[in-house]
Design an enzyme around this catalytic site. Structure first.
Site, PDB file in Angstrom:
ATOM      1  N   THR A   9     -27.191  11.168   9.282  1.00  0.00           N
ATOM      2  CA  THR A   9     -28.334  10.884   9.847  1.00  0.00           C
ATOM      3  C   THR A   9     -29.567  11.856   9.988  1.00  0.00           C
ATOM      4  OG1 THR A   9     -27.692  11.113  12.118  1.00  0.00           O
ATOM      5  CG2 THR A   9     -27.546   8.885  11.285  1.00  0.00           C
ATOM      6  N   VAL A  12     -30.854  17.058   6.531  1.00  0.00           N
ATOM      7  CA  VAL A  12     -30.097  17.486   5.099  1.00  0.00           C
ATOM      8  C   VAL A  12     -29.131  16.564   4.859  1.00  0.00           C
ATOM      9  CG1 VAL A  12     -28.537  19.340   4.588  1.00  0.00           C
ATOM     10  CG2 VAL A  12     -30.253  19.704   5.973  1.00  0.00           C
ATOM     11  N   ARG A  97     -20.335  31.260   7.979  1.00  0.00           N
ATOM     12  CA  ARG A  97     -20.674  31.977   6.877  1.00  0.00           C
ATOM     13  C   ARG A  97     -20.400  33.533   6.743  1.00  0.00           C
ATOM     14  NH1 ARG A  97     -26.811  29.891   7.615  1.00  0.00           N
ATOM     15  NH2 ARG A  97     -26.703  27.966   6.996  1.00  0.00           N
ATOM     16  N   CYS A 126     -30.953  28.648   4.450  1.00  0.00           N
ATOM     17  CA  CYS A 126     -31.831  28.097   3.267  1.00  0.00           C
ATOM     18  C   CYS A 126     -32.887  29.149   2.700  1.00  0.00           C
ATOM     19  CB  CYS A 126     -32.827  27.047   3.849  1.00  0.00           C
ATOM     20  SG  CYS A 126     -33.266  27.292   5.557  1.00  0.00           S
ATOM     21  N   GLY A 157     -37.335  22.740   8.173  1.00  0.00           N
ATOM     22  CA  GLY A 157     -36.167  23.810   8.296  1.00  0.00           C
ATOM     23  C   GLY A 157     -35.428  23.731   9.713  1.00  0.00           C
ATOM     24  N   LYS A 216     -29.442  36.742   9.380  1.00  0.00           N
ATOM     25  CA  LYS A 216     -28.773  35.818   8.356  1.00  0.00           C
ATOM     26  C   LYS A 216     -29.070  36.124   7.113  1.00  0.00           C
ATOM     27  CE  LYS A 216     -28.680  31.637  11.123  1.00  0.00           C
ATOM     28  NZ  LYS A 216     -29.233  30.190  11.171  1.00  0.00           N
ATOM     29  N   HIS A 245     -40.001  26.177   1.666  1.00  0.00           N
ATOM     30  CA  HIS A 245     -40.121  27.558   2.304  1.00  0.00           C
ATOM     31  C   HIS A 245     -40.703  28.433   1.461  1.00  0.00           C
ATOM     32  CE1 HIS A 245     -37.948  26.271   5.560  1.00  0.00           C
ATOM     33  NE2 HIS A 245     -36.829  27.006   5.511  1.00  0.00           N
TER      34      HIS A 245
HETATM   35  N1  LIG Z   1     -33.134  21.616   7.642  1.00  0.00           N
HETATM   36  C1  LIG Z   1     -32.831  22.627   6.852  1.00  0.00           C
HETATM   37  O1  LIG Z   1     -33.892  23.046   5.858  1.00  0.00           O
HETATM   38  C2  LIG Z   1     -31.697  23.216   6.826  1.00  0.00           C
HETATM   39  C3  LIG Z   1     -31.111  24.199   5.932  1.00  0.00           C
HETATM   40  C4  LIG Z   1     -30.011  24.804   5.798  1.00  0.00           C
HETATM   41  C5  LIG Z   1     -28.877  24.483   6.807  1.00  0.00           C
HETATM   42  N2  LIG Z   1     -29.383  23.583   7.635  1.00  0.00           N
HETATM   43  C6  LIG Z   1     -28.409  23.208   8.691  1.00  0.00           C
HETATM   44  O2  LIG Z   1     -28.079  21.852   8.578  1.00  0.00           O
HETATM   45  C7  LIG Z   1     -27.881  21.177   9.850  1.00  0.00           C
HETATM   46  C8  LIG Z   1     -28.389  20.112   9.915  1.00  0.00           C
HETATM   47  O3  LIG Z   1     -29.800  20.339   9.917  1.00  0.00           O
HETATM   48  P1  LIG Z   1     -30.839  19.184   9.851  1.00  0.00           P
HETATM   49  O4  LIG Z   1     -32.236  19.991   9.398  1.00  0.00           O
HETATM   50  O5  LIG Z   1     -30.450  17.981   8.871  1.00  0.00           O
HETATM   51  O6  LIG Z   1     -30.623  18.829  11.375  1.00  0.00           O
HETATM   52  P2  LIG Z   1     -31.221  17.212  11.949  1.00  0.00           P
HETATM   53  O7  LIG Z   1     -32.244  16.675  11.305  1.00  0.00           O
HETATM   54  O8  LIG Z   1     -31.557  17.642  13.368  1.00  0.00           O
HETATM   55  O9  LIG Z   1     -29.809  16.443  11.773  1.00  0.00           O
HETATM   56  C9  LIG Z   1     -28.660  16.835  12.493  1.00  0.00           C
HETATM   57  C10 LIG Z   1     -27.680  15.849  12.311  1.00  0.00           C
HETATM   58  O10 LIG Z   1     -26.387  16.559  12.868  1.00  0.00           O
HETATM   59  C11 LIG Z   1     -25.785  15.400  13.675  1.00  0.00           C
HETATM   60  N3  LIG Z   1     -25.152  15.774  14.903  1.00  0.00           N
HETATM   61  C12 LIG Z   1     -25.845  16.234  15.754  1.00  0.00           C
HETATM   62  N4  LIG Z   1     -24.615  16.551  16.794  1.00  0.00           N
HETATM   63  C13 LIG Z   1     -23.619  16.142  16.441  1.00  0.00           C
HETATM   64  C14 LIG Z   1     -22.093  15.903  16.805  1.00  0.00           C
HETATM   65  N5  LIG Z   1     -21.817  16.510  18.010  1.00  0.00           N
HETATM   66  N6  LIG Z   1     -21.283  15.305  16.018  1.00  0.00           N
HETATM   67  C15 LIG Z   1     -21.683  14.816  14.754  1.00  0.00           C
HETATM   68  N7  LIG Z   1     -22.786  14.675  14.383  1.00  0.00           N
HETATM   69  C16 LIG Z   1     -23.872  15.592  15.130  1.00  0.00           C
HETATM   70  C17 LIG Z   1     -27.077  14.376  14.191  1.00  0.00           C
HETATM   71  O11 LIG Z   1     -26.631  13.056  14.359  1.00  0.00           O
HETATM   72  P3  LIG Z   1     -27.335  11.979  15.395  1.00  0.00           P
HETATM   73  O12 LIG Z   1     -28.105  11.475  14.685  1.00  0.00           O
HETATM   74  O13 LIG Z   1     -26.241  11.287  15.576  1.00  0.00           O
HETATM   75  O14 LIG Z   1     -27.972  13.075  16.299  1.00  0.00           O
HETATM   76  C18 LIG Z   1     -27.828  14.422  12.445  1.00  0.00           C
HETATM   77  O15 LIG Z   1     -27.067  13.725  11.655  1.00  0.00           O
HETATM   78  C19 LIG Z   1     -27.816  22.408  11.046  1.00  0.00           C
HETATM   79  O16 LIG Z   1     -26.601  23.038  11.014  1.00  0.00           O
HETATM   80  C20 LIG Z   1     -28.849  23.469  10.149  1.00  0.00           C
HETATM   81  O17 LIG Z   1     -28.695  24.804  10.806  1.00  0.00           O
HETATM   82  C21 LIG Z   1     -30.818  23.042   7.636  1.00  0.00           C
END
Ligand SMILES: NC(=O)c1ccc[n+]([C@@H]2O[C@H](COP(=O)([O-])OP(=O)(O)OC[C@H]3O[C@@H](n4cnc5c(N)ncnc54)[C@H](OP(=O)(O)O)[C@@H]3O)[C@@H](O)[C@H]2O)c1
Length: 339
Positions: A9, A12, A97, A126, A157, A216, A245
């Site tokens: 959801t 990413v 990582r 990223c 991000g 990082k 970015h």
């Molecule tokens: N955004 C970027 O550009 C980027 C780049 C590289 C890496 N990342 C990494 O990718 C990950 C997600 O980032 P995002 O930007 O997609 O964040 P986000 O939009 O806040 O989404 C977080 C996701 O994690 C789920 N989640 C949270 N707690 C959970 C739990 N206890 N059990 C199962 N699912 C859970 C959420 O589900 P619910 O809807 O149920 O809350 C949601 O699907 C992070 O670790 C982030 O550091 C992000």
């Protein structure tokens, strides 16, 4: 391969689903997992409605590969359980990582590091991905010794809540007229308000004054490029751009940099686009939705012929996260087909 997206959801996770939708090797089932908050939500995939399941209650033996993007705590808790059940895990968080036993992979650079049996494979940070993509072909040509980086990182991000925070803050801070001061706002998910500003703080600080995002870039670049002694400095800045970015990278090499050769090397590296024309640079918004890393504003330092400065822009949700993860899955799928 039977696949699960953990964090489906999120920003990413949804980007991963888009990438998976055109993968010919995904002919079986896709399972969507998230927290208990989202259980029962319906998300479309290839014209079907898929129901989101609770990751904590999911039986990992039902899938062969899980793409995790649900934060470090979820990865630390659930990923080992998936691997024990014989499932590959490609993890977007920072949890694994820098674990010496875990491969940290950008397929164009170090696919050779991928393990031969189910394990956690870490997807890099990223900013790090786009920076090492631009440096890898230059390192091959001139021998990289040092890099100095400043990042300009978009709100996406920091996840879906960060986009909402930016929109709310724009409303709260919007001045009454051109001479009026900005309104008050809270930082929300950011250290300080981001609307109409730039915040040089991403993640917690260490005792030496480096913030986690900067550390990082330092550590992960060394690991991916296989250069443990690489001298790296990074200053990471959150800016109020929506997605994509940017990074200014100054790299110092062992050999003099021949500009034409640098452009040739960059242009022929898979997944890179280079603009030779000074006006041909790409902005983060312009590269949003494009899986390639864009390099521009290339200059050889006037007083240092071994140093090159460039501007690097990429979509953090694509090459910076979901696309890189799915490209790792591509490699695993090819290997599986060859067995
Ligand atoms: N955004 C970027 O550009 C980027 C780049 C590289 C890496 N990342 C990494 O990718 C990950 C997600 O980032 P995002 O930007 O997609 O964040 P986000 O939009 O806040 O989404 C977080 C996701 O994690 C789920 N989640 C949270 N707690 C959970 C739990 N206890 N059990 C199962 N699912 C859970 C959420 O589900 P619910 O809807 O149920 O809350 C949601 O699907 C992070 O670790 C982030 O550091 C992000």
């Amino acid at each position: 391969m039977r696949i699960a997206v953990v964090g489906a959801t999120g920003l990413v996770g949804r980007s991963m689903m888009e990438q998976l939708s055109d993968r010919p090797w995904l002919d079986g089932s896709l399972r969507l997992l998230a927290s208990a908050r989202s259980t029962g939500r319906v998300l479309p995939f290839r014209g079907e409605d898929l129901v989101v399941e609770n990751a904590a209650e999911f039986d990992p033996s039902a899938v062969d590969l899980a793409l995790f993007s649900a934060g470090g705590a979820t990865s630390r808790e659930l990923a080992p359980r998936f691997v024990e059940a014989g499932c590959w895990v490609i993890d977007n968080s920072s949890a694994w990582r820098m674990d010496p036993a875990t491969a940290l992979v950008v397929p164009e650079i170090n696919a050779h590091a991928l393990p031969n049996r189910p394990a956690v494979i870490a997807n890099p940070n990223c900013s790090t991905i786009q920076i090492v993509m631009a440096l890898a072909p230059l390192h091959q040509a001139f021998g990289l010794l040092q890099m100095h980086v400043a990042t300009y990182q978009s709100v996406s991000g920091a996840g879906a809540a960060a986009r909402r925070a930016l929109l709310d803050q724009i409303d709260q801070r919007r001045p009454a007229d051109l001479d009026a001061p900005l309104g008050e706002a809270t930082g929300g998910v950011f250290a300080r308000p981001i609307a109409f500003d730039a915040v040089p703080e991403i993640g917690p600080a260490d005792a030496d004054g480096f913030f986690q995002e900067e550390t990082k870039v330092v550590q992960e670049s060394r690991k991916i490029l296989g250069l443990p002694d690489l001298q790296v400095t990074c200053l990471a800045v959150r800016v109020p751009s929506w997605n994509g970015h940017g990074a200014v990278v100054r790299a110092v090499f062992a050999d003099r940099v021949d500009r034409d050769e640098a452009v040739r090397r960059l242009a022929s590296f898979p997944g890179l686009v280079v603009a030779d024309d000074p006006l041909g640079y790409a902005t983060p918004s312009e590269v949003s939705g494009d899986g390639r890393v864009h390099v521009g504003r290339l200059r050889i330092d006037s007083g240092e012929p071994k140093a090159l400065t460039m501007w690097v822009a990429a979509d953090n949700l694509l090459k910076g996260a979901a696309l890189n993860a799915v490209q790792i899955a591509d490699v695993l799928a090819v290997r599986r087909a060859q067995r």
